[in-house]
Design an enzyme around this catalytic site. Structure first.
Site, PDB file in Angstrom:
ATOM      1  N   CYS A 173     -27.070  61.351  30.925  1.00  0.00           N
ATOM      2  CA  CYS A 173     -25.806  60.541  30.034  1.00  0.00           C
ATOM      3  C   CYS A 173     -24.529  60.671  30.935  1.00  0.00           C
ATOM      4  O   CYS A 173     -23.649  60.112  30.815  1.00  0.00           O
ATOM      5  CB  CYS A 173     -25.768  61.039  28.859  1.00  0.00           C
ATOM      6  SG  CYS A 173     -25.582  62.471  28.655  1.00  0.00           S
ATOM      7  N   GLU A 178     -24.168  62.412  20.345  1.00  0.00           N
ATOM      8  CA  GLU A 178     -23.964  62.534  21.949  1.00  0.00           C
ATOM      9  C   GLU A 178     -24.795  61.147  22.436  1.00  0.00           C
ATOM     10  O   GLU A 178     -25.818  60.946  22.687  1.00  0.00           O
ATOM     11  CB  GLU A 178     -24.445  63.681  22.539  1.00  0.00           C
ATOM     12  CG  GLU A 178     -23.936  64.212  23.637  1.00  0.00           C
ATOM     13  CD  GLU A 178     -24.861  63.926  24.754  1.00  0.00           C
ATOM     14  OE1 GLU A 178     -24.890  62.984  25.689  1.00  0.00           O
ATOM     15  OE2 GLU A 178     -25.721  64.921  25.026  1.00  0.00           O
TER      16      GLU A 178
END
Ligand code: UN1
Length: 501
Positions: free
Chosen positions: A287, A253
């Site tokens: 993110c 990720e």
């Protein structure tokens, strides 16, 4: 509650004032919070072996029972939400509302997996042979290495941990060296849950705190069939080949460069709120933070000044105060990266609004900044680069097709959104010709996903998926079984073998 008492409530009193290797500072004021011992690579190896032993026991415990352990853990989290959320804020600098939200995200995924523990279903499949049965069974995979980031020091770990535990896999956790205290507090809470659960081995969760040596031990270990890592794209580039070399499974990720297309039919007051939360929330250190606003040219002259006005009045400062919306950046390095990006943007034709350091006198050892808006003529190289800071690039578009093309023309593919009330635009954005991201939203910003869906993105965002939906499958080993309950041995594909002899 003062810092010492907070650490005591969370079982970390012994760390205060000791003298081993890692100093943990608060980004709020640069003050020393605690000193933490680093794990050696030998100790990491020992932790792997303990996790392996734990696996032998845990894989034999029925999944619904494994779920019961997560229920106990969720109770501990509920009970300590306030204290743990405050520690997240102290150690990471996100505002308290977001610190509490992060703990809530842990509680949500822990609750989710209690139900999931009764739903680790396999398929039954029609066999082409008479009196044969085919089915799929799912088995625990083995100990799992979880490498978690500073920006979500506990929630992202918990997405992985919660799934792993109900799937029958012990976890070895390497938290960010910037946020080890929150991790240690969570380990203490999990141990409390564990002490109430007689069937679980003590090494279901191991924590290792350290740098390269200890990370390398995890990446290279043949005993860890899955490594789940969250961090920058650069980190992903470094670790992926090491795990691939030994055919380990990876959940990555990585970075995002999340966009919003703002169209003429949009509800602009909704869009404004969404931009504020997703571009300046968490000081741009998610993110999923909004980094690119792709706005229709007809809206630019009215919407941009309005947005700038809101940016002017945002309260920046101590994240523990409930009026604050923007806390500090994590450290000096983050501040420098932000300044470098703003300079590059200017060189590439951008006009910068905000972005400067503030509160320097009050907090000389912390890095508070005004969130920046940068009007760009086109989507230049710097706009295509993820900078982990509150910078929002604004680029205008004429035709919807150009907006879509621009949206996808970045190396990352994590999260995205469109604000529109035009059904055709919304549906096209969600279609196979639309957003190429793992997360695509309509009339909601790109950040703040719920745990029920699969979280993650494609391209340089890494390709991994974590949290809800059917993400549990990556944490298990799939076996296809064929059972013959006839008295002959027909072969698949109609092959006759040795029947004429
Ligand atoms: C991250 O920044 O790595 O969707 C995770 C969100 C949060 C998780 C972010 N639920 O913004």
């Amino acid at each position: 509650m003062d810092k010492e008492s907070l650490l005591k409530v969370l079982g970390l009193g012994h760390l205060v004032g000791k003298n081993p290797s890692l100093d943990v500072h608060s980004p709020i004021d640069g003050a020393l919070l605690a000193k933490v011992t680093l794990t050696t690579s030998q100790e990491t190896q020992e932790a792997i072996h303990r996790a392996l032993e734990a696996f032998e026991i845990w894989r034999a415990v029925p999944a619904p029972k494994r779920g019961m352990l997560m229920r106990l853990f969720a109770d501990e989290l509920r009970h300590h939400k306030e204290a743990l959320g405050t520690l997240v804020t102290l150690e990471n600098g996100k505002i308290l509302q977001e610190g509490l939200g992060e703990v809530q995200e842990m509680i949500d995924i822990a609750d989710f997996v209690v139900g999931l523990s009764r739903q680790l279903y396999g398929l039954t499949i029609a066999s082409e042979r008479p009196a044969h049965k085919m089915l799929e069974t799912w088995h625990p995979l083995g100990p799992i290495g979880v490498i978690s980031p500073f920006n979500f020091p506990v929630a992202v770990w918990c997405w992985n941990f919660a799934l792993a535990i109900v799937c029958g896999d012990p976890v070895i956790w390497k938290p960010s060296e910037k946020t080890p205290l929150t991790a240690l507090a969570v380990v203490t809470l999990f141990k409390r849950a564990l002490s109430k659960f007689s069937e679980a081995p003590p090494s279901l969760l191991e924590i290792v705190i350290g740098g390269k040596d200890c990370t390398l031990k995890l990446l290279e270990s043949p005993h860890l069939p899955l490594i789940s890592a969250t961090g920058s794209t650069n980190m992903g580039r470094t670790i992926a080949p090491i795990v691939a070399q030994r055919f380990g499974r990876l959940i990555l990720e990585l970075g995002g460069n999340n966009g919003m297309i703002l169209t003429p039919s949009a509800d602009l007051s909704l869009a404004l709120k969404a931009i504020l939360f997703s571009a300046i929330g968490t000081a741009g250190q998610r993110c999923t933070s909004l980094r690119r606003l792709i706005i229709h040219e007809s809206l630019l002259d009215t919407f941009l000044p309005k947005l700038q006005k809101h940016y002017q009045s945002i309260k920046i400062g101590d994240p523990l105060k409930d009026t604050t919306l923007v806390g500090p950046l994590i450290d000096e390095h983050a501040f420098e990266k932000m300044q470098q990006a703003l300079q590059a943007a200017q060189q590439q034709g951008g006009t910068v609004f905000g972005g400067e350091r503030v509160l320097e006198e009050e907090y000389p050892r912390a890095y508070y900044v005004k969130p920046a808006i940068v009007r760009m003529p086109t989507q230049t190289d710097i706009v295509k680069t993820e900078t982990f800071a509150p910078i929002l690039y604004v680029i205008s578009y004429k035709n919807f097709a150009d907006a879509l093309e621009m949206h996808n023309d970045v190396p990352q593919g994590l999260s995205s959104c469109i604000f529109t009330n035009d059904l055709r635009e919304a549906e096209l954005f969600l279609s196979s010709q639309g957003s190429d991201c793992g997360i695509a939203n309509v009339n909601i910003g790109p950040s703040g996903a719920e745990i029920g869906g699969a979280f993650g993105g494609d391209k340089e965002s890494g390709g991994g998926r974590e949290a809800g939906s059917d993400c549990w499958k990556t944490y298990m080993r799939r076996a296809t079984n064929t059972i013959n309950f006839s008295s002959s041995l027909p072969l698949a594909q109609g092959i006759k073998f040795g029947e004429n002899n």
